[in-house]
Scaffold this active site. Structure first.
Site, mmCIF file in Angstrom:
data_model
loop_
_atom_site.group_PDB
_atom_site.id
_atom_site.type_symbol
_atom_site.label_atom_id
_atom_site.label_comp_id
_atom_site.label_asym_id
_atom_site.label_seq_id
_atom_site.Cartn_x
_atom_site.Cartn_y
_atom_site.Cartn_z
ATOM 1 N N CYS A 199 0.807 -1.228 0.000
ATOM 2 C CA CYS A 199 0.000 0.000 0.000
ATOM 3 C C CYS A 199 0.838 1.274 0.000
ATOM 4 O O CYS A 199 0.304 2.354 -0.278
ATOM 5 C CB CYS A 199 -0.916 -0.001 1.226
ATOM 6 N N HIS A 278 12.405 0.753 5.536
ATOM 7 C CA HIS A 278 12.150 -0.653 5.216
ATOM 8 C C HIS A 278 12.694 -1.520 6.353
ATOM 9 O O HIS A 278 13.901 -1.531 6.605
ATOM 10 C CB HIS A 278 12.831 -1.019 3.895
ATOM 11 N N HIS A 363 -1.567 19.818 7.410
ATOM 12 C CA HIS A 363 -2.494 18.778 6.953
ATOM 13 C C HIS A 363 -1.820 17.409 7.015
ATOM 14 O O HIS A 363 -0.638 17.279 6.696
ATOM 15 C CB HIS A 363 -2.970 19.073 5.526
ATOM 16 N N HIS A 367 -2.483 6.990 5.314
ATOM 17 C CA HIS A 367 -3.021 5.819 4.611
ATOM 18 C C HIS A 367 -4.208 5.224 5.360
ATOM 19 O O HIS A 367 -4.168 5.062 6.583
ATOM 20 C CB HIS A 367 -1.914 4.776 4.449
ATOM 21 N N ASN A 400 -10.321 1.282 1.844
ATOM 22 C CA ASN A 400 -8.875 1.222 1.672
ATOM 23 C C ASN A 400 -8.578 0.974 0.197
ATOM 24 O O ASN A 400 -8.707 -0.142 -0.291
ATOM 25 C CB ASN A 400 -8.297 0.104 2.541
#
Length: 467
Positions: A199, A278, A363, A367, A400
């Site tokens: 995502c 990661h 702002h 996700h 989503n």
């Protein structure tokens, strides 16, 4: 040194280091003194050489000209009742699995207006074919690109870089090749297709475009983010794999980026920072979201492990620690550093100070992974209901939509008339691997809702709602 060799030296010099230019300048000073007639010309060559060197080495600004989010047709609307009706009549799921998915959808934070591909809800279920998967993806990405071209008045022949991302669906030829063929892009276009990156791949695609635009001068980059639900649906009874059936919904976004300085006048945003994290070197993080066969070894799906939330927390911590060095005021950095030192060397029970990122951004476009993720993000970052609202309303209205969700959240801010010149926007996304990626934008102008083509435009007055 002859006159011709010296001219060649200066014209070729921009690719060398600045130190060698200065050294060369000192070496020819004697020549200047003994050849007064050529001195003005040589001085011009030197100035041109240094100027060219500076312009080539200076990093180019990356502008977000505009973006478009796809709003599917009303025929693709899937209410909660319709979704449960499909589960019951599909003949695929056991009663226990149906009840489990009913609980998930009831707690999802969804409205009754999210979208699914029409073919995926047919009774009896149809066999998912490659043609059906292509039809779904093409309908989303072509509609988003068409809207973007309309908004920006861009010609397809002006696109120099094309980057597509879709986690599950990776046909051959690739999605980027499909777009090249459909829009007849020029032969020299640079194409990249990202798959299997989850995502957060939408922001990875933006980062890739940023690096390419820093190299290729006066160029436009088109980024297209989507997900394919026909190929990602799970038709089994493993609970860890059923959750994704309930959370993911149809959507996609197209984004136009530029490094042309004159585009600063018409662009909406300037890209300030990209931070990628990661944590896949740790097994628990790597396995927290993974595609595999279930216990039958026949049915494929995406399994979510119990380590998902802790993996997201770890990735977020690493990401905001790096981001803080770029955006936090010095006072906040000192508070964080001092608390970290005290905890490490003097009091292990002390809680490390969480910086106040509300001082850095106007702002927040987070996700839409799920309601639980949003609740935790609001708690960790100390966000107000108003600040988390774009993410919550996006989850409620569109579900989503994977890598494109942060663009629906930004579109919500625009539709509400919240974006003002100078505002800073934080886009934050999580993805399998496990990854946490950040993009920071600065608004170059006020965004006037009445002038926008926006998926929220005709109904934004109905929001926010209590979820």
């Amino acid at each position: 040194m002859s006159m011709s060799s010296m001219l060649f030296f200066f014209l070729a010099q921009p690719k060398s280091s600045f130190l060698s230019i200065v050294t060369a300048f000192l070496n020819i000073e004697i020549f200047f003194k003994s050849n007064h007639i050529f001195s003005p010309f040589l001085w011009c060559c030197l100035i041109a050489s240094i100027s060219t060197f500076y312009l080539k080495k200076r990093s180019k600004k990356v502008y977000l000209v505009d973006f478009a989010c796809h709003k599917p047709l009303p025929s693709s609307i899937c209410s909660k009742e319709l979704f449960i009706h499909y589960l019951i009549n599909s003949g695929v799921f056991k009663d226990e699995s149906i009840n489990f998915q009913r609980k998930i959808i009831d707690r999802s934070g969804f409205s009754d207006k999210t979208y699914l591909p029409e073919d995926s809800l047919k009774i009896p279920p149809i066999i998912c074919t490659l043609n059906a998967e292509k039809k779904e993806t093409e309908s989303v990405i072509y509609a988003a690109i068409d809207e973007l071209l309309l908004k920006t008045k861009m010609k397809v022949e002006d696109i120099d870089i094309l980057i597509t991302n879709c986690c599950i669906f990776s046909p051959s030829p690739s999605l980027s090749a499909m777009i090249v063929n459909h829009y007849k892009l020029k032969d020299q276009v640079l194409c990249y297709n990202l798959s299997g990156m989850g995502c957060s791949a939408g922001l990875i695609a933006i980062d890739l475009a940023k690096h390419l635009l820093e190299v290729h001068q006066n160029s436009y980059a088109l980024v297209v983010s989507t997900e394919n639900l026909n190929s990602g649906g799970y038709k089994g009874n493993n609970k860890s794999m059923l959750i994704t059936n309930c959370l993911f919904r149809l959507g996609g976004a197209a984004i136009l980026l530029s490094n042309i300085s004159s585009d600063s006048r018409r662009s909406k945003y300037h890209l300030k920072h990209m931070v990628r994290t990661h944590t896949g070197s740790q097994d628990s993080c790597y396995n927290s979201v993974i595609q595999k066969e279930d216990e039958t070894n026949k049915i494929r799906g995406i399994a979510l492990s119990k380590d998902l939330m802790s993996s997201a927390g770890l990735a977020l911590k690493e990401n905001i620690t790096t981001l803080g060095k770029y955006v936090l005021p010095l006072s906040q950095q000192l508070k964080f550093a001092s608390s970290f030192v005290v905890k490490k060397y003097f009091n292990k029970n002390m809680k490390v100070y969480t910086p106040d990122f509300k001082l850095c951004f106007e702002h927040f476009c987070i996700h839409t992974g799920g309601k639980a993720v949003q609740d935790e993000m609001q708690k960790v970052l100390g966000l107000s209901d108003w600040q988390i609202e774009p993410s919550r309303m996006t989850l409620y209205r569109f579900g989503n939509t994977s890598s494109s969700s942060v663009w629906y959240a930004l579109a919500y801010c625009e539709a509400k008339g919240r974006i003002r010149k100078g505002d800073r926007i934080w886009q934050l996304a999580f993805g399998s691997g496990f990854k946490c990626n950040t993009a920071v934008w600065c608004a170059l102008r006020n965004v006037v809702p009445i002038e926008e083509i926006n998926p929220w435009s005709d109904e934004v007055h109905e929001f926010p709602v209590d979820v």
